[in-house]
Design an enzyme around this catalytic site. Structure first.
Site, short mmCIF file in Angstrom:
data_model
loop_
_atom_site.label_atom_id
_atom_site.label_comp_id
_atom_site.label_asym_id
_atom_site.label_seq_id
_atom_site.Cartn_x
_atom_site.Cartn_y
_atom_site.Cartn_z
N CYS A 135 0.62 -1.27 -0.06
CA CYS A 135 -0.18 -0.03 0.17
C CYS A 135 0.89 1.32 -0.03
O CYS A 135 1.51 1.56 1.29
CB CYS A 135 -0.92 0.06 1.25
SG CYS A 135 -1.84 1.40 1.36
N CYS A 138 -0.45 4.01 2.06
CA CYS A 138 -0.08 4.02 3.76
C CYS A 138 1.28 4.10 3.79
O CYS A 138 1.59 4.73 4.90
CB CYS A 138 -0.57 2.57 4.21
SG CYS A 138 -1.91 1.80 3.27
N ASP A 139 2.28 3.76 3.21
CA ASP A 139 3.64 3.58 3.63
C ASP A 139 4.55 4.36 2.58
O ASP A 139 5.65 4.55 3.24
CB ASP A 139 3.98 2.24 3.78
CG ASP A 139 3.21 1.34 4.45
OD1 ASP A 139 2.72 1.85 5.47
OD2 ASP A 139 3.08 0.12 4.20
#
Ligand code: NDP
Length: 312
Positions: A135, A138-139
């Protein structure tokens, strides 16, 4: 023992717990089956920095514990077990659990999520959250000025690679064929981006370095010649597709060709009255914790109204 409930919720990600909070506060006395990965996909990520209300970010597992505590505070009955069989052919619906229980429910909220697909390499699993991610949204932030690799040639891979250029100094896409599956416009976007390189006909066949505890490099293997090479890398993003966790409902609920549950547009109602779907099991487009939570709330409100209509 057979118990009949007003609402049964399957899944314990943001959609499931949010549905539980709303259902419990509407006196639907929900039971929630947390499944075999309680907390869902956020429990395999580290910091969550894009969920509103946490200005300093929060660790994924901690956030999901807070969701769980909030659902439990309003007396949601949470069971750490999986649904193994469902019968939606008559009401009340029947769900059997791995723990051997049969639960009957007047409404069912399905929030079983989706699972990112991984390559299946040993080290890939060991380095998850330590440079291996599925992701970018997200990261990506944790790869400022780093060199990251993205595996896949679909729209998601192109989107993730483009997104990662906001943070990383260099992004290399690894595509297993000589062409990409992605739409032309997405391909053009990556091919014209100076920060993105594409390696054609290559596969990631190993990830280093477990001893250091973070990704330091990859082994690449050519699709046709089998020739191997090692490259330095700070991160590995998998974008080879997601699989919705909807096998239990095949042949019963309407789904698209990849298994995402179809709902009435703008709603969570499925083709079976009284069965609602929320979160990633019905959404391949946004796939965010906050959107999943939003649809969980919608599902609980729709379940409540549907029950009220039935009561007449
Ligand atoms: P796709 O299934 O479209 O693409 C998966 C990609 O991963 C393909 O390039 C595939 O290669 C590759 N792949 C699969 N398995 C492996 C493997 N084991 N090793 C290496 N490569 C592998 O998935 P997406 O997630 O990209 O997209 C899913 C759906 O969502 C699509 O319909 C897409 O259009 C849509 N979407 C739309 C977006 C938008 O419009 N903005 C954004 C994101 C997704 P191969 O081609 O060789 O099979």
């Amino acid at each position: 023992m057979t118990t009949t409930r007003k609402t049964l919720i399957l899944g314990s990600g943001p959609a499931g717990y949010t549905a539980a909070i709303y259902a419990a506060r509407a006196n639907l006395e929900p039971v929630l089956l947390a499944g075999n990965q309680p907390g869902g996909q956020l429990t395999i990520t580290t910091d969550v920095e894009n969920y509103p209300g946490f200005p300093n970010g929060i660790m994924g597992p901690e956030m999901m514990q807070m969701f769980r505590d909030q659902a439990a505070r309003f007396d949601t009955v949470i069971k750490d077990t999986m649904a193994t069989k469902v019968d939606l052919s008559q009401r009340p619906f029947t769900v059997e659990t791995e723990a051997g229980e049969t639960i009957r429910a007047e409404t069912l909220i399905i929030s079983t999520g989706a699972s990112a697909m991984y390559l299946g390499l040993d080290n890939e699993t060991k380095l998850q959250g330590r440079g291996v991610s599925a992701c970018a949204t997200c990261d990506g932030f944790f790869f400022k000025n780093k060199h990251v690799y993205v595996v896949g040639g679909g729209d998601t891979a192109c989107e993730e690679a483009t997104y990662l250029t906001k943070h990383a100094s260099k992004v290399t896409m690894v595509v297993r064929r000589r062409e990409m599956r992605a739409s032309k416009i997405m391909q053009q976007r990556v091919l014209s981006n100076d920060k993105i390189d594409v390696l054609w006909e290559q596969n990631v066949t190993d990830v280093f370095d477990v001893e250091q505890g973070r990704v330091t490099g990859l082994e690449l293997t050519h699709s046709k010649t089998g020739e191997k090479q090692q490259v330095a890398a700070d991160g590995l993003f998998l974008a080879i597709g997601h699989k919705p966790n909807t096998d239990l409902f095949k042949g019963v609920l309407d789904m698209d060709e990849t298994g995402y549950i179809k709902t009435v547009p703008g709603r969570t109602q499925t083709n079976v009255p009284g069965v609602f779907a929320a979160g990633d099991c019905q959404d391949h487009y946004y796939r965010q914790a906050v959107t999943a939570a939003g649809t969980g709330c919608m599902a609980a409100i729709e379940a409540e109204r549907w029950l009220a209509e039935q009561a007449g």
